[in-house]
Design an enzyme around this catalytic site. Structure first.
Site, PDB file in Angstrom:
ATOM      1  N   ASP A   1       3.753  -0.507  11.999  1.00  0.00           N
ATOM      2  CA  ASP A   1       3.768  -1.733  12.800  1.00  0.00           C
ATOM      3  C   ASP A   1       4.948  -2.644  12.454  1.00  0.00           C
ATOM      4  O   ASP A   1       4.892  -3.849  12.680  1.00  0.00           O
ATOM      5  CB  ASP A   1       2.439  -2.493  12.622  1.00  0.00           C
ATOM      6  CG  ASP A   1       2.138  -2.824  11.169  1.00  0.00           C
ATOM      7  OD1 ASP A   1       2.916  -2.423  10.287  1.00  0.00           O
ATOM      8  OD2 ASP A   1       1.111  -3.480  10.919  1.00  0.00           O
TER       9      ASP A   1
ATOM     10  N   THR B   1       5.301   1.529   6.134  1.00  0.00           N
ATOM     11  CA  THR B   1       3.970   1.057   6.530  1.00  0.00           C
ATOM     12  C   THR B   1       3.225   2.214   7.158  1.00  0.00           C
ATOM     13  O   THR B   1       3.722   2.854   8.082  1.00  0.00           O
ATOM     14  CB  THR B   1       4.007  -0.126   7.534  1.00  0.00           C
ATOM     15  OG1 THR B   1       2.922   0.019   8.462  1.00  0.00           O
ATOM     16  CG2 THR B   1       5.287  -0.170   8.345  1.00  0.00           C
TER      17      THR B   1
ATOM     18  N   ARG C   1      -4.673  -2.292  10.685  1.00  0.00           N
ATOM     19  CA  ARG C   1      -5.107  -3.677  10.478  1.00  0.00           C
ATOM     20  C   ARG C   1      -4.863  -4.526  11.730  1.00  0.00           C
ATOM     21  O   ARG C   1      -5.781  -5.121  12.267  1.00  0.00           O
ATOM     22  CB  ARG C   1      -4.342  -4.243   9.277  1.00  0.00           C
ATOM     23  CG  ARG C   1      -4.506  -5.707   9.013  1.00  0.00           C
ATOM     24  CD  ARG C   1      -3.937  -6.085   7.673  1.00  0.00           C
ATOM     25  NE  ARG C   1      -4.846  -5.699   6.616  1.00  0.00           N
ATOM     26  CZ  ARG C   1      -5.877  -6.431   6.221  1.00  0.00           C
ATOM     27  NH1 ARG C   1      -6.128  -7.587   6.750  1.00  0.00           N
ATOM     28  NH2 ARG C   1      -6.679  -5.998   5.257  1.00  0.00           N
TER      29      ARG C   1
ATOM     30  N   GLY D   1       0.829  -1.208   0.000  1.00  0.00           N
ATOM     31  CA  GLY D   1       0.000   0.000   0.000  1.00  0.00           C
ATOM     32  C   GLY D   1       0.862   1.256   0.000  1.00  0.00           C
ATOM     33  O   GLY D   1       1.931   1.269   0.593  1.00  0.00           O
TER      34      GLY D   1
ATOM     35  N   ASP E   1       0.719   1.940   8.914  1.00  0.00           N
ATOM     36  CA  ASP E   1       0.283   1.513  10.252  1.00  0.00           C
ATOM     37  C   ASP E   1       1.408   1.603  11.285  1.00  0.00           C
ATOM     38  O   ASP E   1       1.160   1.431  12.475  1.00  0.00           O
ATOM     39  CB  ASP E   1      -0.232   0.074  10.207  1.00  0.00           C
ATOM     40  CG  ASP E   1      -1.519  -0.070   9.394  1.00  0.00           C
ATOM     41  OD1 ASP E   1      -2.155   0.961   9.115  1.00  0.00           O
ATOM     42  OD2 ASP E   1      -1.879  -1.205   9.043  1.00  0.00           O
TER      43      ASP E   1
ATOM     44  N   ARG F   1      -0.548  -6.904  -4.671  1.00  0.00           N
ATOM     45  CA  ARG F   1      -1.029  -8.197  -5.178  1.00  0.00           C
ATOM     46  C   ARG F   1       0.010  -8.967  -5.966  1.00  0.00           C
ATOM     47  O   ARG F   1      -0.344  -9.910  -6.666  1.00  0.00           O
ATOM     48  CB  ARG F   1      -2.206  -7.948  -6.121  1.00  0.00           C
ATOM     49  CG  ARG F   1      -3.368  -7.308  -5.439  1.00  0.00           C
ATOM     50  CD  ARG F   1      -4.406  -6.938  -6.455  1.00  0.00           C
ATOM     51  NE  ARG F   1      -5.602  -6.459  -5.815  1.00  0.00           N
ATOM     52  CZ  ARG F   1      -6.725  -6.230  -6.464  1.00  0.00           C
ATOM     53  NH1 ARG F   1      -6.795  -6.435  -7.765  1.00  0.00           N
ATOM     54  NH2 ARG F   1      -7.775  -5.798  -5.829  1.00  0.00           N
TER      55      ARG F   1
ATOM     56  N   ASP G   1       6.129  -5.181   5.702  1.00  0.00           N
ATOM     57  CA  ASP G   1       6.599  -6.532   6.031  1.00  0.00           C
ATOM     58  C   ASP G   1       6.381  -7.514   4.886  1.00  0.00           C
ATOM     59  O   ASP G   1       7.218  -8.388   4.645  1.00  0.00           O
ATOM     60  CB  ASP G   1       6.006  -7.037   7.355  1.00  0.00           C
ATOM     61  CG  ASP G   1       4.500  -7.070   7.347  1.00  0.00           C
ATOM     62  OD1 ASP G   1       3.893  -6.445   6.458  1.00  0.00           O
ATOM     63  OD2 ASP G   1       3.916  -7.707   8.247  1.00  0.00           O
TER      64      ASP G   1
HETATM   65  O1  F6P Z   1      -1.566  -2.162   5.658  1.00  0.00           O
HETATM   66  C1  F6P Z   1      -1.827  -0.829   5.424  1.00  0.00           C
HETATM   67  C2  F6P Z   1      -3.290  -0.603   5.123  1.00  0.00           C
HETATM   68  O2  F6P Z   1      -3.499   0.761   4.937  1.00  0.00           O
HETATM   69  C3  F6P Z   1      -4.235  -1.140   6.176  1.00  0.00           C
HETATM   70  O3  F6P Z   1      -4.377  -0.286   7.279  1.00  0.00           O
HETATM   71  C4  F6P Z   1      -5.492  -1.335   5.363  1.00  0.00           C
HETATM   72  O4  F6P Z   1      -6.282  -2.359   5.884  1.00  0.00           O
HETATM   73  C5  F6P Z   1      -4.984  -1.740   4.046  1.00  0.00           C
HETATM   74  O5  F6P Z   1      -3.678  -1.249   3.930  1.00  0.00           O
HETATM   75  C6  F6P Z   1      -5.831  -1.245   2.899  1.00  0.00           C
HETATM   76  O6  F6P Z   1      -5.247  -1.611   1.705  1.00  0.00           O
HETATM   77  P1  F6P Z   1      -5.867  -1.406   0.243  1.00  0.00           P
HETATM   78  O7  F6P Z   1      -4.912  -0.496  -0.457  1.00  0.00           O
HETATM   79  O8  F6P Z   1      -5.835  -2.770  -0.362  1.00  0.00           O
HETATM   80  O9  F6P Z   1      -7.228  -0.843   0.390  1.00  0.00           O
END
Ligand code: F6P
Length: 375
Positions: free
Chosen positions: A146, A142, A188, A15, A144, A79, A120
């Site tokens: 984390d 990240t 998450r 992301g 988050d 992905r 990660d």
């Molecule tokens: O892991 C980072 C994050 O922003 C999470 O907090 C969230 O669940 C996810 O990515 C959302 O990802 P996407 O880009 O697939 O909507």
């Protein structure tokens, strides 16, 4: 030490978050300016080493003006795991291991070292590709925050500021209408954004994945506020929060890549508060607003330091390491250590004590939370 590096590749995986372009810019400027290397930009994460036509040279002109820009000029995806690459064949999803092709592709391109900017997931892939012969250096990313091994990651500060700004705005309308307003934020597995934005944005209740919530405790807090004359309440809930003995809330659809999308806990909590307290409740889902936009000064600086130091790590031959912030210094940490486990909000920390001191409800009674530490 003699340095044989001539060409580095750089990709952004997983992301996005504010500050990725600042890292790319620092990588390119340092690699060209300090070492005279060539830089190849790989588009859309590891997808760019799986599919043809997704690699381009990055020159100084390509990174001009991108420091304040959100997103990533290279594109990204969460992905494209080369070890589990999913392809739809005649309506059916089939999984292939294309990791050997990725290593070969990088060799054919003449990439001596690949700089992987990722969380990660992407860093674990980088580590596994290294075992197959690809030389890598990591830059932790990240939203988050984390990831182990670094005090903080770039993008997080911007996200916390975005969430805090949203809370400031929600306060005025919640107060005017005597409502409970719930803000659902990202997080998450770890509740760092919810906790830090919640404290900075004066939330009354903060629900994070690390502390399973008890709706009775939340309802008591809301009712107590109403009785004391504060006829509105602000609740921040991390998307991965779950009730005691219960599950996180997922959206119905399954994602390619095997990752289920979280979302909906805000609505669930809203209904439960409404049922228990008989108050008017509204929900705002902040979603990808947290991942977009221009990085804060803190994130621009950290991302620039990470990008520049990643190139110096390449020069020093510190392969298989990622840059990380420790106190005031950027250090090198083995990628394997960083991805071994996630960094959660510790249940014994000054930040939780601060929340208790500010009479913020963290989803359960203080005794129950203290019991979770030992339990
Ligand atoms: O892991 C980072 C994050 O922003 C999470 O907090 C969230 O669940 C996810 O990515 C959302 O990802 P996407 O880009 O697939 O909507």
């Amino acid at each position: 030490m003699a340095d044989a590096t001539r060409c580095i590749g750089v990709l952004t995986g997983g992301g996005d978050c504010p500050g990725l372009n600042a890292v790319i810019r620092a990588v390119v400027k340092t690699a060209i300016g300090e070492y005279g290397w060539k830089v190849l930009g790989i588009e859309d994460g590891f997808e760019g080493l799986i599919q043809p036509g997704k690699v381009r040279p990055l020159d100084l002109a390509d990174v001009r003006g991108i420091l304040p820009r959100g997103g990533t000029i290279l594109g990204t995806t969460n992905r494209a795991n080369p070890f589990r690459y999913e392809v739809e064949v005649e309506g059916e999803v089939k999984v292939f291991d294309v990791s050997d092709d990725v290593v070969r592709h990088a060799q054919i391109l003449g990439i001596d070292v690949l700089v992987v900017i990722g969380g990660d997931g992407s860093l674990s892939i980088a580590y596994d590709l290294m075992k197959k012969g690809l030389k890598v250096v990591g830059v932790p990313k990240t939203i988050d925050s984390d990831l182990q091994g670094t005090v903080i990651t770039f993008g997080f500060d911007t996200a916390v500021n975005t969430a805090m700004d949203a809370l400031d705005r929600l306060h005025t309308t919640a107060e005017s209408h005597h409502r409970v307003i719930i803000l659902e934020v990202m997080g998450r597995d770890a509740g760092w954004i919810a906790l830090k934005a919640g404290i900075a944005g004066d939330a009354d209740v903060i629900l994070i994945p690390e502390i399973p919530y008890d709706l009775d405790a939340v309802a008591q807090k809301v009712s107590r506020r109403t009785r004391s004359g504060s006829k509105y309440s602000i609740v921040v809930v991390a998307e991965g929060a779950r009730p005691v003995g219960g599950e996180a809330v997922y959206q119905a659809d399954r994602e390619i890549g095997g990752v289920r999308r979280l979302g909906g806990v805000g609505q669930l909590v809203a209904q439960q508060i409404k049922d228990r307290c008989g108050v008017d409740v509204r929900v705002t889902v902040l979603g990808h607003l947290q991942r977009g936009g221009s990085p804060t000064a803190f994130d621009r600086l950290l991302a620039s330091r990470f990008g520049s130091m990643a190139v110096h790590l390449v020069a020093e031959g510190k392969l298989g390491h990622m840059v990380a912030l420790a106190d005031e210094e950027i250090i090198a940490v083995p990628i394997a250590e960083a991805v071994a486990q996630q960094k959660f909000v510790p249940l014994e920390s000054d930040i939780l004590l601060t929340a208790f001191g500010l009479d913020i409800c963290l989803g359960n009674t203080r005794e129950a939370i203290e019991g979770m530490r030992t339990g």
